[in-house]
Design a protein around this motif. Structure first.
Motif, PDB file in Angstrom:
ATOM      1  N   LEU A  32     -12.039-139.208 -41.142  1.00 60.41           N
ATOM      2  CA  LEU A  32     -13.362-139.828 -41.180  1.00 60.41           C
ATOM      3  C   LEU A  32     -13.236-141.271 -41.664  1.00 60.41           C
ATOM      4  N   PRO A  33     -13.921-142.212 -41.023  1.00 56.06           N
ATOM      5  CA  PRO A  33     -13.926-143.592 -41.525  1.00 56.06           C
ATOM      6  C   PRO A  33     -14.477-143.628 -42.947  1.00 56.06           C
ATOM      7  N   PHE A  34     -13.868-144.466 -43.792  1.00 50.39           N
ATOM      8  CA  PHE A  34     -14.358-144.655 -45.154  1.00 50.39           C
ATOM      9  C   PHE A  34     -15.109-145.966 -45.194  1.00 50.39           C
ATOM     10  N   MET A  35     -16.401-145.908 -45.551  1.00 46.17           N
ATOM     11  CA  MET A  35     -17.288-147.058 -45.488  1.00 46.17           C
ATOM     12  C   MET A  35     -17.746-147.468 -46.882  1.00 46.17           C
ATOM     13  N   ALA A  47      -9.074-132.775 -45.437  1.00 44.70           N
ATOM     14  CA  ALA A  47      -8.886-132.033 -46.682  1.00 44.70           C
ATOM     15  C   ALA A  47      -9.423-132.816 -47.873  1.00 44.70           C
ATOM     16  N   VAL A  48      -9.249-134.125 -47.854  1.00 44.16           N
ATOM     17  CA  VAL A  48      -9.759-134.961 -48.940  1.00 44.16           C
ATOM     18  C   VAL A  48     -11.274-135.027 -48.876  1.00 44.16           C
ATOM     19  N   ALA A  49     -11.823-135.164 -47.667  1.00 48.11           N
ATOM     20  CA  ALA A  49     -13.277-135.205 -47.518  1.00 48.11           C
ATOM     21  C   ALA A  49     -13.923-133.950 -48.090  1.00 48.11           C
ATOM     22  N   SER A  50     -13.265-132.805 -47.899  1.00 49.25           N
ATOM     23  CA  SER A  50     -13.793-131.551 -48.449  1.00 49.25           C
ATOM     24  C   SER A  50     -13.866-131.610 -49.975  1.00 49.25           C
ATOM     25  N   CYS A  51     -12.859-132.211 -50.601  1.00 52.28           N
ATOM     26  CA  CYS A  51     -12.868-132.353 -52.063  1.00 52.28           C
ATOM     27  C   CYS A  51     -13.967-133.300 -52.523  1.00 52.28           C
ATOM     28  N   GLN A  54     -17.836-132.570 -53.479  1.00 51.17           N
ATOM     29  CA  GLN A  54     -18.284-132.158 -54.812  1.00 51.17           C
ATOM     30  C   GLN A  54     -19.019-133.281 -55.553  1.00 51.17           C
ATOM     31  N   TYR A  55     -18.929-134.510 -55.051  1.00 45.94           N
ATOM     32  CA  TYR A  55     -19.419-135.669 -55.793  1.00 45.94           C
ATOM     33  C   TYR A  55     -20.414-136.476 -54.953  1.00 45.94           C
ATOM     34  N   PRO A  56     -21.571-135.880 -54.627  1.00 50.30           N
ATOM     35  CA  PRO A  56     -22.528-136.574 -53.748  1.00 50.30           C
ATOM     36  C   PRO A  56     -23.133-137.832 -54.362  1.00 50.30           C
ATOM     37  N   ALA A  57     -23.076-137.956 -55.684  1.00 53.02           N
ATOM     38  CA  ALA A  57     -23.605-139.175 -56.301  1.00 53.02           C
ATOM     39  C   ALA A  57     -22.684-140.370 -56.071  1.00 53.02           C
ATOM     40  N   VAL A  58     -21.442-140.088 -55.684  1.00 50.85           N
ATOM     41  CA  VAL A  58     -20.467-141.166 -55.453  1.00 50.85           C
ATOM     42  C   VAL A  58     -20.116-141.278 -53.971  1.00 50.85           C
ATOM     43  N   PHE A  59     -19.877-140.139 -53.325  1.00 50.88           N
ATOM     44  CA  PHE A  59     -19.477-140.136 -51.914  1.00 50.88           C
ATOM     45  C   PHE A  59     -20.495-139.350 -51.090  1.00 50.88           C
ATOM     46  N   SER A  60     -21.106-139.987 -50.119  1.00 50.75           N
ATOM     47  CA  SER A  60     -22.007-139.299 -49.206  1.00 50.75           C
ATOM     48  C   SER A  60     -21.325-139.146 -47.852  1.00 50.75           C
ATOM     49  N   MET A  61     -21.814-138.176 -47.072  1.00 44.14           N
ATOM     50  CA  MET A  61     -21.214-137.915 -45.766  1.00 44.14           C
ATOM     51  C   MET A  61     -22.313-137.743 -44.731  1.00 44.14           C
ATOM     52  N   ASP A  65     -24.481-134.755 -34.918  1.00 43.44           N
ATOM     53  CA  ASP A  65     -25.041-133.523 -34.364  1.00 43.44           C
ATOM     54  C   ASP A  65     -24.419-132.277 -34.986  1.00 43.44           C
ATOM     55  N   GLU A  66     -23.083-132.334 -35.228  1.00 45.93           N
ATOM     56  CA  GLU A  66     -22.409-131.126 -35.680  1.00 45.93           C
ATOM     57  C   GLU A  66     -21.554-131.330 -36.923  1.00 45.93           C
ATOM     58  N   ALA A  67     -21.207-132.547 -37.250  1.00 46.45           N
ATOM     59  CA  ALA A  67     -20.249-132.767 -38.338  1.00 46.45           C
ATOM     60  C   ALA A  67     -20.464-134.136 -38.960  1.00 46.45           C
ATOM     61  N   PRO A  68     -19.881-134.356 -40.155  1.00 45.13           N
ATOM     62  CA  PRO A  68     -19.975-135.686 -40.778  1.00 45.13           C
ATOM     63  C   PRO A  68     -19.381-136.762 -39.883  1.00 45.13           C
TER      64      PRO A  68
END
Length: 305
Positions: A32-35, A47-51, A54-61, A65-68
């Protein structure tokens, strides 16, 4: 000799192929592109995106239509200091969870994160964690050479066996990443002193010789997007580097034929082998009329990050 030369060519091409994340067969399409602030600064493995979920206040996704569609640093973090603090906080927590192998190499050194080297840094993060976000990293590498009996020789280092990455492999005479607050030549001089005991008066004579750039995946799925500033330093014939901070176990003075053989082997740290390959090309020890893949080798040393 002809057979050996052919084998070296194949190995050099294979080396550059392994260092090309943007080529066919890589996992780039799955990342996934990191913006940050609307600008892409890296690639995040699944695998990192899945980790990071846990931190939606820092990393949003944001989702399609079907995925981040990307991993985005929170827009609520609007400047350098809060971004740095938030990202470092997440990384330290992940480190305490022992969730990601590269965090075992934590060094308490930070690097700037920015779209391009000339841009204003958006935030800083722990060096060991940069493969998790696939951000661009920068470093300096030294080709140290000398002349004996009219022939050019190169000094190579062997990495210490306790190094967390590529232990015991051959390396440039001195090299290191550019950490936050340091300049390119400042980094080179520091690494020369620390790793090879090259005095400042000698290290400052090193000549800037361009850059090489590449992106590769490590065994744990981390993404290393790197640009290295390359320097050449002609050393006095009687100069012998000495082990400094313990990151090197030994130095060797090698003929260029030995060097050409070494960089195509599994005994050389791959990205540093590229620095030496660049040296051999620039100093005409690899010639376009003798190397059929000359243009391919040159192109492979200068990939867009």
């Amino acid at each position: 000799m002809a057979a050996a030369g052919c084998a070296e060519r194949v190995r050099d091409r294979e080396l550059l192929g392994r260092m090309n994340f943007h080529g066919a067969g890589s996992s780039k399409a799955l990342c996934l592109p990191f913006m940050v602030a609307g600008q892409q600064v890296g690639y995040v493995p699944q695998a990192v995106a899945s980790c990071l979920q846990q931190y939606p206040a820092v990393f949003s996704m944001p989702r399609g239509d079907e995925a981040p569609t990307c991993v985005e640093l929170s827009m609520q973090l609007v400047s350098y200091e809060p971004r740095t603090a938030a990202v470092q906080g997440v990384l330290k927590e992940l480190r305490s969870q022992q969730a990601l192998p590269c965090l075992k190499e934590w060094r308490e050194e930070v690097m700037y994160v920015m779209p391009c080297f000339c841009d204003t840094p958006l935030f800083s993060m722990e060096c060991a964690a940069t493969p998790l976000l696939g951000v661009k990293c920068y470093g300096a590498s030294l080709n140290g050479y000398t002349w004996r009996n009219g022939q050019m020789y190169m000094w190579l280092a062997r990495r210490a066996p306790n190094k967390p990455t590529y232990p015991g492999l051959l390396d440039n005479l001195a090299a290191g990443g550019i950490t936050s607050g340091l300049g390119v030549r400042e980094t080179l001089v520091k690494e020369c002193q620390e790793e090879a005991c090259i005095p400042t008066s000698l290290a400052t004579l090193a000549k800037a010789a361009g850059t090489i750039s590449y992106t590769y995946e490590d065994a744990h799925g981390g993404i290393h997007a790197e640009c290295r500033f390359v320097f050449d330093l002609e050393l006095p014939e009687d100069f012998v580097p000495q082990v400094g901070d313990g990151e090197v176990q030994e130095f060797y003075l090698c003929s260029l034929e030995q060097v050409k053989e070494a960089i195509g082997s599994s005994d050389f740290k791959p990205n540093r082998a590229m620095v030496v390959l660049d040296f051999l090309i620039r100093h005409s020890y690899i010639q376009p009329d003798e190397e059929p893949h000359y243009a391919e080798l040159v192109e492979g040393l200068h990939r867009a990050l």
